[in-house]
Design a protein around this motif. Structure first.
Motif, mmCIF file in Angstrom:
data_model
loop_
_atom_site.group_PDB
_atom_site.id
_atom_site.type_symbol
_atom_site.label_atom_id
_atom_site.label_comp_id
_atom_site.label_asym_id
_atom_site.label_seq_id
_atom_site.Cartn_x
_atom_site.Cartn_y
_atom_site.Cartn_z
ATOM 1 N N LEU A 75 0.837 -1.205 0.000
ATOM 2 C CA LEU A 75 0.000 0.000 0.000
ATOM 3 C C LEU A 75 0.872 1.255 0.000
ATOM 4 O O LEU A 75 1.948 1.268 0.594
ATOM 5 C CB LEU A 75 -0.922 0.014 1.228
ATOM 6 N N ARG A 82 -2.787 5.051 1.791
ATOM 7 C CA ARG A 82 -3.622 3.912 2.202
ATOM 8 C C ARG A 82 -3.074 3.267 3.483
ATOM 9 O O ARG A 82 -3.850 2.763 4.298
ATOM 10 C CB ARG A 82 -3.743 2.903 1.067
ATOM 11 N N ARG A 116 -6.883 -1.112 1.530
ATOM 12 C CA ARG A 116 -6.535 -1.378 0.122
ATOM 13 C C ARG A 116 -7.730 -1.135 -0.785
ATOM 14 O O ARG A 116 -7.573 -0.740 -1.947
ATOM 15 C CB ARG A 116 -6.041 -2.817 -0.033
#
Lengths: 457, 457
Positions: free
Chosen positions: A184, A188, A231
């Motif tokens: 990520l 995120r 995600r």
């Protein structure tokens, strides 16, 4: 409707959610010393041995049965067992198992057991994604760093209040590690930390029950799911850790913000991880160590007239049980610990069975131990004098017990500890192969081979 | 090692974990008035409509995608969707969906939204076990009672500190309800409450993000899993709620123990549940209600010269946005709320789209609203005077808005609210059948027929 009173508020906290997320997402692979990298392997090995060893404990059985109701997909390994379950359940079950014996690792500054939440989430996720061992070790170092740094921010007030800090920071470490493993970006990762921040797990009131080891397991699962949600674009407050109504200020009256970022990327908290050589509370360790050393000098139990032991007040306050009736009570008896050290030379989980605690020679020796409080003795130390039947007096002073940062267990010690737990579950040959796989994890192209070794043949 | 300082401690708390567990396990089926039983049906209906309505919201989509990684077994319904998932994931997803619109129920004394955690866990579990509707209604009454009573124990200090009380008591309600549904005895119900006590979910810092509705969902899942664990013999502290390092004393400095047991089994907190007629913060409701009443008197927007509105200070503090730019900002605008009330006669989620907020007639009318603070106006009230172009002045004082305990929404209002959310998802005929199934839930032999109606044909 909304109330606006804040019990306490520091609206000017630094943006640690963002700073930690950027660190986790962007720090280079193996961006630390060989010593740090090696400590990560030791942490992983110790965690896995504890999880394998407790695989058939009644708490592990009960949790597996509960998870079985969900008919989980066979995605990931339950350490030591043939069953496979979905990755969230594997994180839960392995986190529980790893803490059942209270024999796992300790970040001494915060008494966090960091591997349980972080490694349990990582191995499960890595099995599904086919991650490399290097990715897992990287994520472990970074995840442990986040959990322990947040622990440093709020400890000890948070722990004093009654939170079990392993599970209340572990979900942050697991989220950070899983976010790293999933690749990520910083944004995120920040969301993953934010989602996890809403899910602290653990009350100290649960100590002595199965819910204590449940805490690192539930934290592992929460962190893993937080990363999976992030995600997918799931959102959380970008200041979830530091805002006035965010994690740190809600769960603690102490918020030492600088701990989150001091020497970030240069000092790694996993360096300060330690591993228990004895399966009991750490205050007894110096006394057991002294008796193990006495045994190493050739002294046998039958030669002992009496043992004079001077200890820190906490030792007798917490572990002063003179006549333990069973294995569990044995863990709270410095007297039994000394007997195990001198007669058996060790105090692993096997030395805390009901049978051993009640064995005649063990009972006889523990009654020869005269423990007294000495305010001058440090919490990490013990002063022992053995008076032998031939009149000799042997004095042993332990300043820091084996397993402390000052006298760490060697790699061989850790491997032997692993074997002691794992051999009865997996058999010695498979245990040995699994130990080798742990030492080589950073070089492994795919963690699935290691995971397969953690299941019975 | 263990520290012994307690920040605060009341070691003499009554044994509320045990008392609540005995109550949940032993209270007779339908051991309450018809009014209480009917309120439970209203609570269930309102919860399910909200969950169906938000089934395709981006937060629901993201959560479903994250859960999909686990390859869940198709055990239970995701309200409004064709996908089925394992029961723990269904509890999570339906709990999230039910709170996305902020349009769910409110236990006004604690501002807990009780159905999200409790009903989400119950429907999922009941689908798997094939429970009767009566069992679900019983479990809902008892679960909501436990969550709201524990809320009464710790509110408002707990909320002021920054906890989102819906998710931090909801896992207790879900655990209690699921324990009842599983037929656990008092001892195992006590363990279920104990396991759940370690898992409070939710920080107020998350308000405005997807993690806010995540809280009731995660609480639902936690409570469900706690009951499944307890059924397998998993243990927790028998004093997990009240001990000095137990739930209440760790998460709050207020512990009004008597709230847990006062009139237990005679007064049911679900009696005090309320349902929002308008999809926005409750402080605006009296103002919207006044405008809806104005419309009912035949007044049209083009006849209005200006609207003089006197409100409690909180209204402008929280919802004083004069020129909202989009739907979300519209929720924080008493001006837009008034325009919706007079022009559209309602303020459901559909009246908070970007398009509606920017419609010319809506903008024109909201600019004619002159809102002023009047300290004499209560938080639950609004005083409106409409000055018309023909010189008439129409005065409407709303003491308690529609949806309050004093002026509850009728069953027909609740059904219409349900249709407004569900018809676009399931179609009007299926929505109508689902509404009928909700009203008849207590008589249903098996909840699966209702659950099937909650999925698209």
């Amino acid at each position: 409707m909304a109330r606006n009173t804040l019990v306490q508020a520091d609206p000017n906290a630094p943006p640690i959610t963002r700073l930690l997320a950027e660190f986790v997402a962007n720090h280079p692979s193996r961006g630390w010393s060989d010593a740090v990298d090696h400590e990560a392997h030791r942490t992983f090995l110790n965690w896995l041995g504890c999880a394998v060893g407790a695989a058939y404990h009644e708490a592990a059985e009960a949790a597996l049965a509960a998870v079985g109701v969900l008919q989980p997909a066979p995605q990931a390994t339950v350490a030591g067992r043939p069953e496979r379950v979905d990755i969230a359940s594997a994180a839960l079950l392995n986190g529980i198992a790893s803490h059942i014996f209270d024999f796992d690792d300790t970040h001494l500054k915060t008494i966090i057991h960091p591997a349980g939440p972080v490694a349990s989430a990582l191995l499960a996720l890595a099995e599904l994604t086919g991650a490399s061992g290097r990715q897992v070790i990287d994520a472990l170092v970074l995840g442990v760093d986040v959990a322990c740094r947040m622990g440093n921010v709020i400890y000890p007030e948070h722990y004093d209040r009654g939170w079990h800090i392993t599970g209340t920071t572990g979900m942050l470490g697991a989220a950070a590690g899983c976010a790293r493993l999933l690749g990520l970006d910083a944004g995120r990762t920040q969301m993953a930390l934010g989602i996890a921040a809403s899910q602290p797990v653990g009350l100290r009131e649960q100590f002595g029950t199965m819910t204590k080891p449940f805490h690192p397991g539930a934290a592992a699962r929460a962190g893993l799911m937080s990363a999976l949600l992030a995600r997918q674009g799931f959102t959380a407050s970008p200041r979830a850790l530091e805002a006035p109504r965010g994690f740190a200020q809600v769960v603690s009256d102490k918020s030492a913000w600088h701990e989150a970022t001091d020497e970030l990327g240069r000092r790694f908290e996993i360096s300060f991880n330690s591993y228990k050589p004895f399966a009991c509370g750490i205050v007894i360790h110096p006394s057991i160590d002294a008796c193990v050393q006495l045994r190493a000098q050739g002294v046998r139990a039958e030669q002992v007239e009496r043992i004079e032991l001077k200890v820190h007040p906490l030792v007798l306050e917490l572990t002063g049980k003179k006549e333990p009736a069973d294995g569990l009570q044995g863990k709270f008896s410095v007297y039994h610990g000394c007997a195990a050290g001198l007669i058996l030379g060790k105090a692993s989980e096997d030395e805390y069975t009901d049978e051993i605690v009640n064995r005649a020679d063990m009972v006889a020796l523990r009654r020869k131990v005269e423990a007294t409080v000495d305010e001058r003795i440090g919490e990490a130390s013990a002063d022992m004098a053995a008076v032998l039947t031939d009149g000799r007096r042997i004095h042993i002073f332990v300043e820091h017990a084996i397993g402390s940062l000052q006298r760490p267990m060697s790699d061989a010690d850790l491997a032997a500890k692993f074997s002691g737990m794992s051999d009865p579950v997996l058999g010695a040959p498979r245990s040995a192969a699994l130990i080798a796989a742990c030492w080589g994890l950073g070089e492994a192209a795919d963690v699935r081979a290691l995971a397969a070794l953690a299941r019975p043949a």
